[in-house]
Design a protein around this motif. Structure first.
Motif, short mmCIF file in Angstrom:
data_model
loop_
_atom_site.label_atom_id
_atom_site.label_comp_id
_atom_site.label_asym_id
_atom_site.label_seq_id
_atom_site.Cartn_x
_atom_site.Cartn_y
_atom_site.Cartn_z
N LEU A 80 0.82 -1.20 0.00
CA LEU A 80 0.00 0.00 0.00
C LEU A 80 0.86 1.26 0.00
O LEU A 80 1.84 1.35 0.75
N PRO A 81 0.51 2.26 -0.81
CA PRO A 81 1.20 3.56 -0.74
C PRO A 81 0.71 4.32 0.49
O PRO A 81 -0.49 4.45 0.71
N MET A 82 1.63 4.81 1.30
CA MET A 82 1.29 5.54 2.52
C MET A 82 1.98 6.89 2.54
O MET A 82 3.07 7.05 1.98
N PHE A 83 1.35 7.84 3.19
CA PHE A 83 2.00 9.14 3.42
C PHE A 83 1.51 9.73 4.72
O PHE A 83 0.41 9.42 5.20
N LYS A 84 2.35 10.56 5.30
CA LYS A 84 2.01 11.24 6.56
C LYS A 84 2.35 12.71 6.42
O LYS A 84 3.52 13.07 6.22
N GLU A 85 1.34 13.54 6.48
CA GLU A 85 1.54 14.97 6.38
C GLU A 85 2.15 15.52 7.66
O GLU A 85 1.86 15.02 8.76
N THR A 86 2.98 16.54 7.54
CA THR A 86 3.61 17.15 8.69
C THR A 86 2.55 17.66 9.67
O THR A 86 1.63 18.37 9.29
N VAL B 58 -1.53 8.28 9.60
CA VAL B 58 -1.03 8.00 8.26
C VAL B 58 -2.22 7.83 7.32
O VAL B 58 -3.27 7.29 7.71
N SER B 59 -2.07 8.30 6.09
CA SER B 59 -3.11 8.12 5.07
C SER B 59 -2.62 7.14 4.02
O SER B 59 -1.42 6.98 3.81
N ILE B 60 -3.55 6.49 3.37
CA ILE B 60 -3.23 5.52 2.33
C ILE B 60 -3.75 6.02 1.00
O ILE B 60 -4.90 6.46 0.89
N GLY B 61 -2.87 5.98 -0.01
CA GLY B 61 -3.22 6.48 -1.33
C GLY B 61 -2.17 7.43 -1.85
O GLY B 61 -1.07 7.54 -1.29
N ASP B 62 -2.51 8.13 -2.92
CA ASP B 62 -1.58 9.10 -3.50
C ASP B 62 -1.62 10.39 -2.71
O ASP B 62 -2.71 10.93 -2.45
N PRO B 63 -0.47 10.93 -2.29
CA PRO B 63 -0.45 12.15 -1.48
C PRO B 63 -0.83 13.39 -2.28
O PRO B 63 -0.63 13.43 -3.50
N PRO B 64 -1.39 14.40 -1.62
CA PRO B 64 -1.71 15.65 -2.30
C PRO B 64 -0.44 16.39 -2.72
O PRO B 64 0.61 16.24 -2.11
N VAL B 65 -0.56 17.17 -3.74
CA VAL B 65 0.59 17.91 -4.26
C VAL B 65 0.82 19.17 -3.43
O VAL B 65 -0.12 19.84 -3.00
N GLY B 66 2.10 19.47 -3.19
CA GLY B 66 2.45 20.72 -2.52
C GLY B 66 2.43 20.69 -1.02
O GLY B 66 2.60 21.72 -0.37
N GLN B 67 2.23 19.52 -0.40
CA GLN B 67 2.21 19.41 1.05
C GLN B 67 3.52 18.79 1.56
O GLN B 67 4.10 17.94 0.90
N LYS B 68 3.97 19.23 2.75
CA LYS B 68 5.14 18.62 3.37
C LYS B 68 4.73 17.29 3.98
O LYS B 68 3.78 17.23 4.75
N MET B 69 5.46 16.24 3.63
CA MET B 69 5.06 14.93 4.11
C MET B 69 6.20 13.93 3.91
O MET B 69 7.18 14.19 3.21
#
Length: 363
Positions: free
Chosen positions: A209-215, A220-231
């Motif tokens: 799974l693709p994961m990202f965590k915004e600052t 943690v969120s799963i999916g494609d991260p939003p553009v322009g956010q620090k993470m």
């Protein structure tokens, strides 16, 4: 020639009661007192008057020191780039710390059974209530550090290094993914599960799974991260095996039309409690917790997934977070041909499940 240059050791004062001082770098302007106030104003959510009182108290207590531990006065002058240190008084300084159970002792390292009541490292409001501080006090060794981390509510195997000269060799094992970590997890779900995930006892899964965590985010969120956010981001991978199922109390039959059937006429999926064996191939924040919640089987007792509970919600009550670092396996740094296997005692919540007729392990 051509060898790796050794990093120069930077002098720092000794810890107090197992807690390291916080380092600051002088800018060469004004007195140390004025510099410390300005730096803390950028770090702490306190008024200028509160910070001024805090700094004055720190100097009066001898808590502001040089790298050699020499107490500095408020009007001390330091050159630009010089370091000085502040010994902090932990908000949980007087907390009673549990005795840590040692599961393995090696050359320059130990593995302890981390309790759920302690963070791994001093952080935030959990300073004294951390495994590192508890171990330093228990073993009278301020050189102890953690080679990896477990979430605060997670229990089980945690490797600690005992001296700075051994630190790199153990941390590199984790960096190079030479450590096999096996977890036990108890989940409850099924009603909102992902269609492709239908766990059966003895069934194995490979979750990628693709994961990202915004600052600044707690989760943690799963999916494609939003553009322009620090993470931070990761293509996570976790292998899972369903070891067994826990019997649930029988539900009282409801009259026709009251539950058991969805508005569209389809039968709802009954909830079930499962015991999982998990092996993370990657090591992203909350990876196991987020993965299981995503597939519709969140951990019992999880205050963050799938719903973030209020910050003042009660902790360490039943059910506790049912995630346990059950086993560590890694090559012995002293003799890489040998594999070290460390197993933590099985928690009570992982016992009493119904298993398949045949025993099956992860490949």
């Amino acid at each position: 020639m051509g060898g790796r240059r050794k990093r120069r050791q930077v002098a720092r004062p000794p810890a107090r009661l197992g807690i390291d001082p916080v380092a600051f770098t002088a800018n060469g302007e004004n007195s140390v007192e004025r510099q410390l106030q300005a730096q803390l104003e950028r770090k702490l959510a306190m008024s200028a008057a509160e910070i001024a009182d805090f700094v004055a108290t720190a100097f009066a207590a001898g808590d502001v020191v040089s790298p050699l531990g020499i107490v500095l006065s408020p009007d001390s002058q330091l050159l630009e780039g010089q370091r000085y240190f502040l010994h902090r008084v932990a908000p949980d300084q007087g907390a009673l710390l549990p005795k840590l159970q040692v599961l393995w002792e090696g050359e320059g390292a130990i593995v302890v059974n981390k309790p759920s009541s302690l963070a791994t490292i001093p952080r935030g409001s959990w300073i004294a209530r951390s495994v590192v501080v508890a171990a330093r006090r228990q073993f009278h060794n301020d050189q102890i550090t953690a080679a990896h981390r477990l979430d605060r509510l997670t229990t089980g195997c945690l490797l600690l290094t005992l001296d700075s000269k051994y630190r790199a060799r153990y941390q590199q094992l984790f960096d190079r993914r030479q450590v096999k970590k096996t977890y036990l997890a108890r989940t409850r779900g099924g009603g909102n599960r992902v269609e492709a995930v239908i766990p059966q006892v003895g069934g194995s899964f490979d979750f990628q799974l693709p994961m990202f965590k915004e600052t600044g985010s707690l989760t943690v969120s799963i999916g494609d991260p939003p553009v322009g956010q620090k993470m931070t981001r990761c293509q996570s991978r976790t292998r899972g095996l369903v070891l067994g199922k826990f019997p649930l109390p029988e539900k009282i039959e409801k009259p026709e039309g009251e539950g058991g059937v969805t508005p569209g006429g389809e039968e709802s999926v009954p909830e079930e409690e499962l015991l999982w064996q998990l092996e993370p191939e990657t090591g992203f924040t909350h990876q196991l917790r987020a993965t299981l919640a995503h597939v519709g089987y969140p951990l019992l007792g999880d205050p963050l997934y799938p719903v973030v509970l209020p910050a003042d919600a009660a902790e360490n009550i039943e059910p506790q977070l049912c995630l346990h670092a059950h086993k560590l396996q890694f090559p012995d740094p002293e003799n890489p041909a040998n594999t070290v296997t460390v197993t933590a005692p099985t928690p009570t919540w992982a016992k009493g499940y119904e298993s398949a007729n045949s025993t099956k392990g992860l490949a």
